[in-house]
Design a protein around this motif. Structure first.
Motif, PDB file in Angstrom:
ATOM      1  N   ALA A   1      25.279  10.509  10.573  1.00 51.06           N
ATOM      2  CA  ALA A   1      25.598   9.859  11.847  1.00 51.06           C
ATOM      3  C   ALA A   1      26.977   9.223  11.807  1.00 51.06           C
ATOM      4  O   ALA A   1      27.545   8.965  10.737  1.00 51.06           O
ATOM      5  CB  ALA A   1      24.545   8.803  12.186  1.00 51.06           C
ATOM      6  N   ALA A   2      27.494   8.971  13.000  1.00 59.86           N
ATOM      7  CA  ALA A   2      28.758   8.258  13.141  1.00 59.86           C
ATOM      8  C   ALA A   2      28.590   6.809  12.672  1.00 59.86           C
ATOM      9  O   ALA A   2      27.489   6.242  12.766  1.00 59.86           O
ATOM     10  CB  ALA A   2      29.200   8.292  14.605  1.00 59.86           C
ATOM     11  N   PRO A   3      29.646   6.189  12.181  1.00 61.73           N
ATOM     12  CA  PRO A   3      29.536   4.811  11.672  1.00 61.73           C
ATOM     13  C   PRO A   3      28.952   3.832  12.681  1.00 61.73           C
ATOM     14  O   PRO A   3      28.131   2.975  12.321  1.00 61.73           O
ATOM     15  CB  PRO A   3      30.989   4.459  11.325  1.00 61.73           C
ATOM     16  N   SER A   4      29.355   3.924  13.941  1.00 63.10           N
ATOM     17  CA  SER A   4      28.851   2.969  14.933  1.00 63.10           C
ATOM     18  C   SER A   4      27.360   3.133  15.170  1.00 63.10           C
ATOM     19  O   SER A   4      26.648   2.146  15.434  1.00 63.10           O
ATOM     20  CB  SER A   4      29.615   3.132  16.256  1.00 63.10           C
ATOM     21  N   VAL A   5      26.856   4.353  15.066  1.00 57.34           N
ATOM     22  CA  VAL A   5      25.415   4.588  15.211  1.00 57.34           C
ATOM     23  C   VAL A   5      24.664   4.006  14.017  1.00 57.34           C
ATOM     24  O   VAL A   5      23.615   3.372  14.164  1.00 57.34           O
ATOM     25  CB  VAL A   5      25.130   6.093  15.357  1.00 57.34           C
ATOM     26  N   LEU A   6      25.203   4.226  12.831  1.00 54.22           N
ATOM     27  CA  LEU A   6      24.555   3.725  11.615  1.00 54.22           C
ATOM     28  C   LEU A   6      24.474   2.205  11.599  1.00 54.22           C
ATOM     29  O   LEU A   6      23.471   1.636  11.171  1.00 54.22           O
ATOM     30  CB  LEU A   6      25.322   4.204  10.384  1.00 54.22           C
ATOM     31  N   THR A   7      25.509   1.536  12.051  1.00 56.19           N
ATOM     32  CA  THR A   7      25.550   0.082  11.928  1.00 56.19           C
ATOM     33  C   THR A   7      24.966  -0.659  13.119  1.00 56.19           C
ATOM     34  O   THR A   7      24.458  -1.774  12.961  1.00 56.19           O
ATOM     35  CB  THR A   7      27.001  -0.393  11.706  1.00 56.19           C
TER      36      THR A   7
ATOM     37  N   ASP B   1      18.508  16.696   8.150  1.00 59.41           N
ATOM     38  CA  ASP B   1      17.508  17.075   9.150  1.00 59.41           C
ATOM     39  C   ASP B   1      18.123  17.157  10.537  1.00 59.41           C
ATOM     40  O   ASP B   1      17.886  18.105  11.274  1.00 59.41           O
ATOM     41  CB  ASP B   1      16.354  16.061   9.138  1.00 59.41           C
ATOM     42  N   PHE B   2      18.907  16.147  10.893  1.00 55.55           N
ATOM     43  CA  PHE B   2      19.620  16.164  12.164  1.00 55.55           C
ATOM     44  C   PHE B   2      20.770  15.166  12.082  1.00 55.55           C
ATOM     45  O   PHE B   2      20.881  14.394  11.125  1.00 55.55           O
ATOM     46  CB  PHE B   2      18.695  15.824  13.349  1.00 55.55           C
ATOM     47  N   GLY B   3      21.641  15.209  13.078  1.00 55.48           N
ATOM     48  CA  GLY B   3      22.766  14.290  13.113  1.00 55.48           C
ATOM     49  C   GLY B   3      22.830  13.562  14.443  1.00 55.48           C
ATOM     50  O   GLY B   3      22.268  14.013  15.444  1.00 55.48           O
TER      51      GLY B   3
ATOM     52  N   ILE C   1      15.815   0.355  14.127  1.00 52.51           N
ATOM     53  CA  ILE C   1      14.862   1.460  14.188  1.00 52.51           C
ATOM     54  C   ILE C   1      14.228   1.692  12.825  1.00 52.51           C
ATOM     55  O   ILE C   1      13.030   1.980  12.715  1.00 52.51           O
ATOM     56  CB  ILE C   1      15.571   2.721  14.700  1.00 52.51           C
ATOM     57  N   ILE C   2      15.026   1.564  11.761  1.00 53.65           N
ATOM     58  CA  ILE C   2      14.504   1.772  10.415  1.00 53.65           C
ATOM     59  C   ILE C   2      13.431   0.736  10.079  1.00 53.65           C
ATOM     60  O   ILE C   2      12.435   1.043   9.407  1.00 53.65           O
ATOM     61  CB  ILE C   2      15.662   1.736   9.399  1.00 53.65           C
ATOM     62  N   VAL C   3      13.632  -0.493  10.539  1.00 54.95           N
ATOM     63  CA  VAL C   3      12.618  -1.525  10.303  1.00 54.95           C
ATOM     64  C   VAL C   3      11.270  -1.092  10.870  1.00 54.95           C
ATOM     65  O   VAL C   3      10.224  -1.171  10.204  1.00 54.95           O
ATOM     66  CB  VAL C   3      13.063  -2.868  10.928  1.00 54.95           C
TER      67      VAL C   3
ATOM     68  N   ASP D   1      23.757   9.324   5.882  1.00 51.14           N
ATOM     69  CA  ASP D   1      25.105   9.701   5.459  1.00 51.14           C
ATOM     70  C   ASP D   1      26.094   9.405   6.585  1.00 51.14           C
ATOM     71  O   ASP D   1      25.922   9.903   7.705  1.00 51.14           O
ATOM     72  CB  ASP D   1      25.170  11.183   5.099  1.00 51.14           C
ATOM     73  N   GLU D   2      27.100   8.596   6.301  1.00 53.90           N
ATOM     74  CA  GLU D   2      28.135   8.284   7.286  1.00 53.90           C
ATOM     75  C   GLU D   2      29.165   9.398   7.307  1.00 53.90           C
ATOM     76  O   GLU D   2      29.780   9.733   6.290  1.00 53.90           O
ATOM     77  CB  GLU D   2      28.810   6.956   6.939  1.00 53.90           C
ATOM     78  N   MET D   3      29.355   9.995   8.477  1.00 56.69           N
ATOM     79  CA  MET D   3      30.287  11.118   8.620  1.00 56.69           C
ATOM     80  C   MET D   3      30.951  11.070   9.982  1.00 56.69           C
ATOM     81  O   MET D   3      30.426  10.466  10.921  1.00 56.69           O
ATOM     82  CB  MET D   3      29.556  12.461   8.484  1.00 56.69           C
ATOM     83  N   ASN D   4      32.105  11.726  10.089  1.00 62.15           N
ATOM     84  CA  ASN D   4      32.703  11.897  11.400  1.00 62.15           C
ATOM     85  C   ASN D   4      32.036  13.087  12.101  1.00 62.15           C
ATOM     86  O   ASN D   4      31.200  13.784  11.512  1.00 62.15           O
ATOM     87  CB  ASN D   4      34.223  12.079  11.302  1.00 62.15           C
TER      88      ASN D   4
END
Length: 348
Positions: A101-107, A146-148, A113-115, A129-132
């Motif tokens: 995912a993009a950094p802004s989505v991850l943070t 699995d998906f991005g 959602i993970i909680v 995995d943080e990716m552009n």
């Protein structure tokens, strides 16, 4: 017969290709070099061609072997994923979910959602995995995740992009910059200040390359529009205050070039905080860097948005546990207080 090809052949072939040595590959596989050599020779006999060019000093992929390697890796990844899915189902939907995912989505979106996800599925594990945008699309295409969740990038075979939300692009600058007190900045004004930017491998960089002054229209279009010819307003992307731009404004706007280019938003905002220049980011990404005492000001005339979506392979369904995680994302993300004005595109 080709039906005689087995997983043993594929594993041996991939190991030799990755290590460039029968001895090293055999050690990794836990077999003897002569056994591995016999396996590869049997594989080559079945398919009727050499997979490796052998010398006394090295083992290199043949042309046919090089073409087959990504296919073999994909087949092994699919097989291992299928086994993981079966094991997860037998244990009550445990297993592993891998998301790029993009950094802004991850943070900003995924932590909450993970909680909830782990509270309901404590036996499941999750890798993020943080990716552009370009890296996310490639990782999904190769079956590495699995998906991005990232920006749209460019069409790839077997890849589908389903829009999740859009957020407006704006200027990110220091609190002491002349733009900091504004409610809106116009595109043509950017040329008056040093600029730092993201490369085209990022979703935002791709948007700027497609739509802003980074790619100037043909001179004839500008001349016609300004001198009373055919005025196709869609080509004039830098109209100050909605009025008719003068010739100097348009041509100066197309001179905008980054003095520093990077692929990472953290590095980008560090450049802005150091006073090297201003930049352009979507609002959600800009809010991630708010702790740097930076200011986000929306861009207008025209308004441009980054679209974030779910990236999946068309030919492969998600595992049960990955589907559950994605469903939680789709259900919960639109309700989150994100301090950014997003336009959600749900349901799929």
């Amino acid at each position: 017969m080709l039906s005689s090809v087995s997983l043993r052949h594929l594993r041996g072939f991939i190991a030799v290709a990755e290590h460039g040595s029968f001895t090293q590959a055999a050690n990794v596989l836990g077999i003897t070099p002569p056994t591995l050599t016999a396996t590869i020779r049997q594989f080559e006999d079945i398919i009727g061609m050499s997979l490796f060019d052998r010398t006394t000093r090295q083992v290199a992929l043949s042309t046919g072997g090089g073409r087959f390697l990504p296919v073999a890796r994909r087949l092994m990844a699919d097989f291992e994923m299928a086994l993981d899915d079966l094991d997860a189902q037998s244990k009550g939907l445990g297993g592993k979910v891998v998301v790029a995912a993009a950094p802004s989505v991850l943070t900003r979106i995924l932590p909450q959602i993970i909680v909830e996800f782990h509270a309901a599925h404590p036996d499941a594990s999750l890798r993020l995995d943080e990716m552009n945008a370009g890296e996310v699309h490639d990782a999904v295409a190769k079956g590495e995740v699995d998906f991005g969740i990232a920006g749209d990038w460019k069409p790839l075979p077997d890849i589908q992009f389903e829009p999740l939300f859009s957020d407006q692009l704006g200027v990110v600058c220091r609190h002491d910059h002349p733009f900091a007190g504004r409610t809106q900045v116009l595109w043509h004004e950017l040329v008056d200040y040093p600029f730092v930017g993201l490369g085209p491998e990022s979703g935002t960089g791709a948007i700027l390359a497609r739509h802003s002054g980074f790619n100037a229209p043909p001179a004839s279009i500008v001349t016609d529009a300004l001198d009373g010819g055919h005025q196709d307003r869609s080509h004039l992307e830098f109209e100050p205050d909605g009025g008719h731009p003068d010739k100097a404004d348009i041509r100066r706007s197309h001179a905008l070039r980054p003095v520093v280019e990077t692929s990472n938003t953290v590095t980008l905002c560090a450049m802005v905080a150091a006073g090297i220049g201003i930049t352009i980011l979507p609002e959600l990404a800009a809010r991630v860097e708010a702790s740097r005492d930076l200011v986000f000001v929306p861009l207008g005339a025209p308004v441009r948005e980054r679209q974030i979506g779910v990236i999946r392979r068309k030919s492969r369904s998600l595992s049960p546990i990955a589907r559950i995680f994605l469903d939680i994302v789709l259900d919960r993300a639109p309700t989150m207080p994100l301090a950014a004005r997003l336009r959600w595109h749900l349901p799929f």
